[in-house]
Design a protein around this motif. Structure first.
Motif, short mmCIF file in Angstrom:
data_model
loop_
_atom_site.label_atom_id
_atom_site.label_comp_id
_atom_site.label_asym_id
_atom_site.label_seq_id
_atom_site.Cartn_x
_atom_site.Cartn_y
_atom_site.Cartn_z
N THR A 1 0.82 -1.21 0.00
CA THR A 1 0.00 0.00 0.00
C THR A 1 0.86 1.27 0.00
OG1 THR A 1 -1.84 -1.08 1.10
CG2 THR A 1 -1.71 1.31 1.32
N ARG A 2 0.42 2.24 -0.79
CA ARG A 2 1.07 3.55 -0.82
C ARG A 2 0.44 4.48 0.22
NH1 ARG A 2 1.26 5.07 -7.30
NH2 ARG A 2 2.37 3.20 -8.01
N ARG A 3 1.28 5.30 0.84
CA ARG A 3 0.75 6.32 1.75
C ARG A 3 -0.04 7.34 0.94
NH1 ARG A 3 4.28 10.02 5.99
NH2 ARG A 3 2.49 11.01 7.02
N ALA A 4 -1.16 7.79 1.50
CA ALA A 4 -2.03 8.73 0.77
C ALA A 4 -2.34 9.94 1.62
CB ALA A 4 -3.33 8.02 0.37
N VAL A 5 -2.67 11.06 0.95
CA VAL A 5 -3.10 12.28 1.65
C VAL A 5 -4.52 12.61 1.21
CG1 VAL A 5 -0.78 13.21 1.93
CG2 VAL A 5 -2.08 13.72 -0.14
N ALA B 1 3.91 11.07 0.55
CA ALA B 1 2.85 10.19 0.07
C ALA B 1 2.92 10.06 -1.45
CB ALA B 1 1.49 10.73 0.48
N ARG B 2 2.33 8.97 -1.95
CA ARG B 2 2.34 8.71 -3.39
C ARG B 2 0.94 8.50 -3.95
NH1 ARG B 2 5.33 3.65 -4.33
NH2 ARG B 2 5.10 4.24 -6.52
N GLY C 1 -4.23 3.58 3.31
CA GLY C 1 -3.53 4.09 2.13
C GLY C 1 -4.22 3.63 0.86
N ALA D 1 4.31 15.26 2.56
CA ALA D 1 3.97 14.18 3.49
C ALA D 1 4.66 12.87 3.14
CB ALA D 1 2.45 13.97 3.50
N ALA E 1 1.24 16.10 -1.12
CA ALA E 1 1.65 14.70 -1.11
C ALA E 1 3.16 14.58 -0.98
CB ALA E 1 1.18 14.00 -2.38
N ASN E 2 3.91 15.44 -1.69
CA ASN E 2 5.37 15.41 -1.61
C ASN E 2 5.86 15.77 -0.21
OD1 ASN E 2 5.71 14.64 -4.27
ND2 ASN E 2 5.75 16.76 -5.03
#
Length: 417
Positions: A292-296, A316-317, A395, A314, A311-312
């Motif tokens: 899982t990718r981290r999300a905002v 996150a991708r 995520g 944090a 996103a950058n």
């Protein structure tokens, strides 16, 4: 003529354009183009005839027609109609062979994707592996067993008709062809039924299904080499009933071509069995939480440039669109972001690049292995929202990341046990 519980790519994750493999009330992947001509469903399983079948049916009609001309010359051109009937009846026998695998699989609660009649016989595409070596052995053995039974039925039918007549010749041909199908499939090498029986025996002895697969696959490769070299030699020396002086140059070429095709099919099938077994061995490594990718969270009217900046910051991708109460409503598609030039991103709202979030796109963070793949197949998409048991967002899972994990698993060295 073999059941294919590791066939095709039934364990590979699908993109949003490829359909599903489970019956979830939506269109099943078995109805997608590429399976050939759909002839109907038996026990709920679709039966397809591949385009290559028509080529083989024409070849059988021509060859058997030539044999009928020597046995029943009075038929004239009608012999080709009789030969066509033989070709259809022979493949009906192959269908019975495959139905035996299908019925056994359904009895063991294994989903069957489809039955396909093709160039050299047929295949029953079984989507899951047997749970025990005993079931694997039974699943493989029932096909050749039914072919042997059909051979006996046609032999009994021969006793009730006059030899040298059309029914007599047809029944004799069907008896011999079914015995050949049974004998060929009992050869102890993958991907043939005999190879799966050998795999089950080795699995039972060692307790390791992968060891059984490796043993049966390498026997299958040795069998492919034997067929490539041995079949033309047997024919040329008359060991199959042909006198050496009656064999023409064309016959020699045809025998070599047939041997090469059979050997290629066996070799490729054995290799695919190894590849799919290795993939299944690494399936537990595919964990939703790990991929899982981290999300905002972002508002739907937020400019893409601002969303990417957040996103950058944090680390996150992925981007998740939320409503006024902070509840996720959509996922911003990565492919859509890539298609927007840098200079336009301040003027594009993320809502225009999003896919609405459905219940099927919510994936529990603890899912792993085949259970994870089954969940992704049920609702094809490019991204999924991964959630904890409490409902908290963990995520975003990208189908591309799952496919890359598959590639890494396939690139690992073959297991030895």
């Amino acid at each position: 003529m073999n059941q294919d519980d590791e066939s095709g790519d039934s364990t590979r994750p699908r993109s949003d354009t490829e359909g599903t493999t489970r019956d979830t009330g939506k269109q099943r992947r078995t109805d997608e183009p590429g399976g050939g001509l759909l002839m109907g469903r038996i026990f709920g399983v679709p039966v397809y005839v591949a385009p290559s079948w028509f080529l083989v049916a024409a070849l059988i009609t021509w060859v058997f027609g030539g044999q009928l001309d020597r046995v029943l010359p009075e038929l004239g051109n009608a012999r080709y109609l009789v030969s066509l009937f033989f070709a259809v009846a022979f493949y009906a026998s192959v269908l019975v062979h495959e139905l035996a695998h299908t019925v056994a699989a359904l009895r063991f609660k294994l989903p069957v994707r489809r039955i396909q009649l093709q160039f050299f016989g047929g295949v029953s595409e079984i989507e899951k592996e047997s749970e025990s070596p005993g079931r694997e052995f039974v699943l493989a053995f029932v096909g050749p067993l039914l072919s042997l039974v059909l051979g006996g039925v046609f032999y009994a039918g021969m006793q009730a008709v006059e030899p040298g007549t059309v029914p007599g010749v047809l029944l004799a041909g069907l008896m011999i062809s079914n015995l050949i199908v049974a004998a060929f499939n009992l050869l102890p090498g993958l991907p043939l039924d005999g190879g799966r029986m050998l795999r089950a025996v080795v699995w039972k002895i060692t307790g390791k299904p992968m060891t059984g697969t490796i043993a049966a696959a390498w026997v299958g490769r040795a069998l492919a080499v034997t067929v490539l070299i041995g079949l033309p030699l047997l024919t040329h020396t008359g060991a199959l009933g042909n006198a050496t002086d009656e064999i023409s140059g064309m016959d020699t070429v045809m025998d070599a071509l047939l041997a090469a095709i059979l050997a290629a099919i066996i070799w490729t099938g054995a290799g695919n069995s190894l590849r799919m077994a290795r993939l299944r061995e690494h399936l537990p490594d595919l964990r939703a939480r790990a991929l899982t990718r981290r999300a905002v969270p972002v508002q739907p009217d937020m400019p893409l440039s601002e969303a990417l900046r957040r996103a950058n910051e944090a680390g996150a991708r992925a981007l998740v669109i939320v409503d006024g109460q902070g509840e996720p409503t959509a996922l911003v598609r990565e492919t859509a972001i890539v298609g927007i030039p840098q200079h336009r991103r301040p003027w594009v709202a993320v809502s225009g690049l999003a896919q609405e979030l459905t219940d099927g796109m919510r994936v529990p963070a603890e899912l792993a292995g085949e259970a994870l793949l089954d969940r992704l197949r049920e609702t094809p998409a490019t991204e999924y929202l991964v959630v904890e048991e409490t409902g908290e967002v963990y995520g975003v899972l990208s189908t591309a990341d799952v496919e890359r994990a598959f590639v890494r698993a396939m690139a690992r060295p073959e297991a030895s046990s």
